[in-house]
Design an enzyme around this catalytic site. Structure first.
Site, PDB file in Angstrom:
ATOM      1  N   TYR A  62     -11.388   9.673  -3.812  1.00 12.43           N
ATOM      2  CA  TYR A  62     -10.012   9.745  -4.300  1.00 12.43           C
ATOM      3  C   TYR A  62      -9.583  11.202  -4.356  1.00 12.43           C
ATOM      4  CZ  TYR A  62     -10.895   4.930  -5.886  1.00 12.43           C
ATOM      5  OH  TYR A  62     -11.227   3.592  -5.964  1.00 12.43           O
ATOM      6  N   PRO A 208      -5.734  -5.151  -9.179  1.00  3.71           N
ATOM      7  CA  PRO A 208      -5.521  -6.394  -9.944  1.00  3.71           C
ATOM      8  C   PRO A 208      -4.063  -6.820 -10.009  1.00  3.71           C
ATOM      9  CG  PRO A 208      -5.911  -4.551 -11.420  1.00  3.71           C
ATOM     10  CD  PRO A 208      -6.190  -4.044 -10.039  1.00  3.71           C
ATOM     11  N   LEU A 209      -3.135  -5.898  -9.752  1.00  7.62           N
ATOM     12  CA  LEU A 209      -1.715  -6.238  -9.747  1.00  7.62           C
ATOM     13  C   LEU A 209      -1.170  -6.361  -8.328  1.00  7.62           C
ATOM     14  CD1 LEU A 209      -0.542  -3.911 -12.664  1.00  7.62           C
ATOM     15  CD2 LEU A 209      -0.916  -6.382 -12.737  1.00  7.62           C
ATOM     16  N   GLY A 212       1.630  -4.188  -7.140  1.00  5.62           N
ATOM     17  CA  GLY A 212       2.974  -4.484  -7.630  1.00  5.62           C
ATOM     18  C   GLY A 212       3.605  -5.737  -7.071  1.00  5.62           C
TER      19      GLY A 212
END
Length: 286
Positions: A62, A208-209, A212
């Protein structure tokens, strides 16, 4: 602050909040280079801990390296009980490239660099970001075991694995966590979750979303959000927490507002009927 996070005993000896913070977005666009607003990135990391989160997930790729450096700048010296998990095994030749790289000497090098960037003497959770198909898997697992034997890492996790790959790894190392892509609309790893639950292994769903895509105000997600006076994002995270006691979602964000919204999902409880309605509404993909 939330009313209180449910906890999970990672590796049997580390109590971690069942809603963690994913630190991928504490970087620049494309998960490359420094964040556009460093002060904001530092504030987000600090606020996560203030809200009661004690598990933060990051990776050497990252930035590369940026996320780990931001966390150390924001939080070191670390508060008691804070667990930081990082990963190695995913190289970044350029901004848009993510390539598995599991040569033992590379994994060992990246562990040493993560120790320096995070300012740690030992990494609590060190995860193999991908199993490199070009390198014998037992050599990759052996490198992790050597790092553990040397006291440089405490626990070992895997990412993007099948049950067969997990069990192959467990013949060489003790695996305490699995991090696979999973969310309400993409549930190809149901059997992996059930296996982890039987074995007491943490399952950490990344994205997990769904970046969006699941947080719109329509459909059953929006209806149940209205019933609970919650936001769609909180409902989606609450669904994951309801799915299994070994589930540890790690939503990430670069904004304070979304961070506070996400962490408030720890206080949300779905009924069994609401859980089933959400599960049945969205198409399951593999």
């Amino acid at each position: 602050m939330t009313k209180g996070f449910d906890m999970f005993a990672l590796g049997g000896d580390l109590a971690v909040s069942r809603l963690g913070f994913g630190a991928m977005h504490l970087t620049g666009p494309g998960v490359w280079g420094p964040p556009k607003n460093m002060d904001n990135a530092l504030a987000v990391a600090r606020r996560a801990v203030e809200l009661g989160v004690n598990f933060i997930d990051t990776a050497d790729s990252y930035g590369p390296g940026t996320s780990e450096e931001v966390l150390a700048t924001a939080l070191w010296p670390y508060p008691d009980g804070l667990v930081i998990g990082t990963k190695a095994g995913q190289s970044r030749p350029s901004r848009g490239e993510w390539r598995p790289l599991g040569r033992p000497e590379y994994l060992r090098q990246q562990a040493e660099l993560s120790l320096r960037k995070l300012r740690l003497d030992r990494i609590d959770l060190f995860q193999l970001h991908r199993i490199d198909p070009k390198v014998p898997a037992d050599e990759q697992f052996g490198a992790l075991k050597q790092l553990q034997d040397e006291g440089k890492i405490r626990h070992i996790g895997l990412s993007e694995v099948t049950i067969a790959e997990l069990e192959s790894a467990r013949r060489h190392i003790n695996v305490v966590s699995v991090q696979n892509r999973y969310h309400l609309g993409e549930r190809g790893h149901e059997e992996v979750i059930d296996h982890c639950e039987r074995e007491g292994i943490a399952f950490m769903p990344w994205a997990p979303l769904a970046n969006g895509r699941l947080t719109g105000s329509g459909g059953v997600v929006g209806r149940i959000a209205g019933e609970l006076s919650a936001t769609p994002a909180q409902v989606v995270l609450a669904w994951l927490l309801h799915r299994s006691p070994v589930m540890i979602p790690i939503p990430g964000t670069s904004t304070l507002a979304h961070l506070e919204e996400n962490m408030a999902a720890a206080d949300l409880r779905l009924s069994d009927d609401q859980f089933r309605a959400l599960a049945g509404e969205l198409a399951v993909t593999g």
